[in-house]
Design an enzyme around this catalytic site. Structure first.
Site, short mmCIF file in Angstrom:
data_model
loop_
_atom_site.label_atom_id
_atom_site.label_comp_id
_atom_site.label_asym_id
_atom_site.label_seq_id
_atom_site.Cartn_x
_atom_site.Cartn_y
_atom_site.Cartn_z
N LYS A 61 0.79 -1.05 -0.13
CA LYS A 61 -0.21 0.01 -0.04
C LYS A 61 0.91 1.18 0.19
CE LYS A 61 0.13 -2.26 3.78
NZ LYS A 61 0.49 -2.76 4.85
N GLY A 82 2.43 -10.31 17.95
CA GLY A 82 3.20 -9.86 16.85
C GLY A 82 2.46 -9.29 15.91
N ASP A 105 -0.34 4.11 7.84
CA ASP A 105 -0.87 2.28 6.91
C ASP A 105 -1.92 3.07 7.02
OD1 ASP A 105 -0.52 0.09 6.75
OD2 ASP A 105 -2.63 -0.41 7.93
N LYS A 138 -3.65 3.30 2.85
CA LYS A 138 -4.68 2.65 1.99
C LYS A 138 -5.82 3.76 1.93
CE LYS A 138 -3.76 -1.27 5.34
NZ LYS A 138 -3.90 -1.73 6.60
#
Ligand code: HSE
Length: 437
Positions: free
Chosen positions: A107, A189, A203, A207
């Site tokens: 992205k 994680g 992030d 997107k």
């Protein structure tokens, strides 16, 4: 002569690469039955060919040289899964020049360099698949550019970052501070060792740049997206929001009005009854309003090996079918940027409702000084709550406003924060969803 099989090369053998390889190998027969022709996993290139992975590849597939994969004349589709902008961009452009079709989950690459990549793909008549770049397992790219083709999309709201949604969910459910919730996300994680892109909203902005491009036809506009992360959110504000009937979510918002589109990422108070409010943990959701379908909500896992690999496979199959049927270019053009008549609205002109939490000295006349400044900036108060009673000491003073202009809010809060009766910076959170009058 028509090819009997379609061959795939993958660059990047991490979590998603492993998932794609696993599906291609384990579901080879099933995919062949569904498609009517075979998909062949030809090569996987990664700089690390030694690390043990949870998959056994047939001999000769794993190589450490991406260039030799690009030079392999048998490979039809190159799947780029290395992430980041460089050298991903150079590899993708080289693959395009060699006539390979591209699939990417990257992205950041599309949001910042998408125009160059799509131009090159057009020149060389190859396809670009990027279903995996937004919301992992939710097929939102296909929905927006194919299934909703008959709609004028008015708005798109989304929780499109699972890590920050996990953190906010943990803070809401357990009352923990941001830093503890982040540590929990890292231990599981979900968050990277460097979580900046997730928690600072970057992030989500990558997107949203892709979604907005498909929804409104505007050029990839990552740099113009207003982006605010969740690092300043406290359990105190989450509790106040809850008392007032809201949840706090990191929301990606894209709205079209007349010839302007507003694009923003920020923590947002949403009414608890709003469908997106119940999207918790690492899940993603995208809420779309189109003129023909009305509101629609798409929900699912936004990350992880198999959901993201499932999205890559959907592109592999679409492109493979187009190669076989001689209709390459069928998807590339749909809904891609083409509108120069639409402007990205400046954040200062955006209208929103707001939650304010002032730290105000508890003594007569303070509320009227604050509300006087708000009134002078056209900000109308909907409700006020004072929490606690501490004569001559600071207490939280919480206010909800009616719709106001961002520019006026920023200016008013600057003045309020300079008042001697206000200690500390005022917290403000934008509010979306129906106003409950
Ligand atoms: N880091 C992303 C998230 C997943 O937390 O949602 C990949 O897009």
């Amino acid at each position: 002569m028509k090819k009997s099989a379609i061959s795939i090369g993958i660059i990047g053998f991490g979590t998603v690469g492993t998932g794609v390889a696993r599906i291609l190998l384990e579901k080879q027969g099933e995919l062949r039955r569904r498609l009517g022709f075979p998909l062949i996993l030809a090569k996987i290139a990664d700089i690390d060919v030694k690390r043990k992975r949870a998959i056994k590849l047939p001999g000769g597939i794993l190589i450490n040289d991406a260039k030799s994969l690009l030079n392999n004349p048998d490979i039809d589709i190159v799947v780029e899964l290395i992430g980041g902008i460089h050298p991903a961009k150079e590899l993708v452009l080289e693959a395009i020049e060699k006539g390979k079709h591209i699939i990417t989950a990257n992205k950041a690459l599309l949001a910042t360099e998408g125009t160059d990549i799509f131009n090159a793909a057009g020149e060389h008549n190859v396809e670009i698949g990027f279903e995996a770049s937004v919301a992992g397992g939710i097929p939102i790219i296909k929905i927006v550019r194919e299934a909703l083709i008959a709609n004028n999309i008015q708005s798109v709201y989304g929780i499109i970052n699972g890590t920050s949604n996990y953190i906010l969910t943990k803070m809401t459910g357990e009352g923990v501070e941001f830093s503890d919730a982040l540590k929990g996300a890292q231990a599981l994680g979900y968050a990277e060792a460097d979580p900046t892109f997730d928690i600072e909203g970057i992030d989500s902005a990558h997107k949203l740049a892709i979604l907005a491009s498909l929804s409104f036809g505007v050029p990839f506009s990552f740099k113009k997206i207003f982006t605010e992360g969740i690092t300043h959110i406290t359990p105190l504000d989450i509790n106040f929001a809850s008392e007032l009937g809201y949840k706090i979510k990191l929301l990606a918002v894209a709205k079209q009005s007349a010839n302007e589109v507003e694009l923003r990422i920020h923590p947002t108070m949403l009414p608890k009854g709003h469908l997106i409010s119940s999207v918790d943990g690492v899940f993603n959701a995208v809420y779309v309003e189109g003129d023909a379908i009305g509101p629609a909500l798409y929900y699912g896992r936004g990350a992880g090996e198999t959901p993201t690999a499932s999205a890559v496979l959907s592109d592999i199959v679409d492109i493979a079918r187009d190669i076989k049927s001689g209709s390459v270019g069928r998807i590339r053009g749909i809904g891609m940027p083409g509108r120069s008549d639409v402007k990205i609205k400046k954040m200062e002109n955006v209208l929103s409702r707001y939650y304010f939490r002032f730290s105000a000295i508890d003594k007569p006349g303070v509320l009227s000084r604050i509300s006087g400044i708000l009134g002078a900036h056209n900000i109308s108060i909907k409700s006020v709550i004072q929490k606690g009673r501490k004569r001559e000491k600071a207490v939280p003073l919480v206010m909800m406003t009616h719709e106001a202009k961002e520019k006026d809010v920023v200016c008013a809060l600057k003045k309020i924060d300079r008042l001697p009766v206000v200690s500390g910076k005022t917290m403000f959170i934008r509010v979306e969803g129906e106003e409950d009058n």
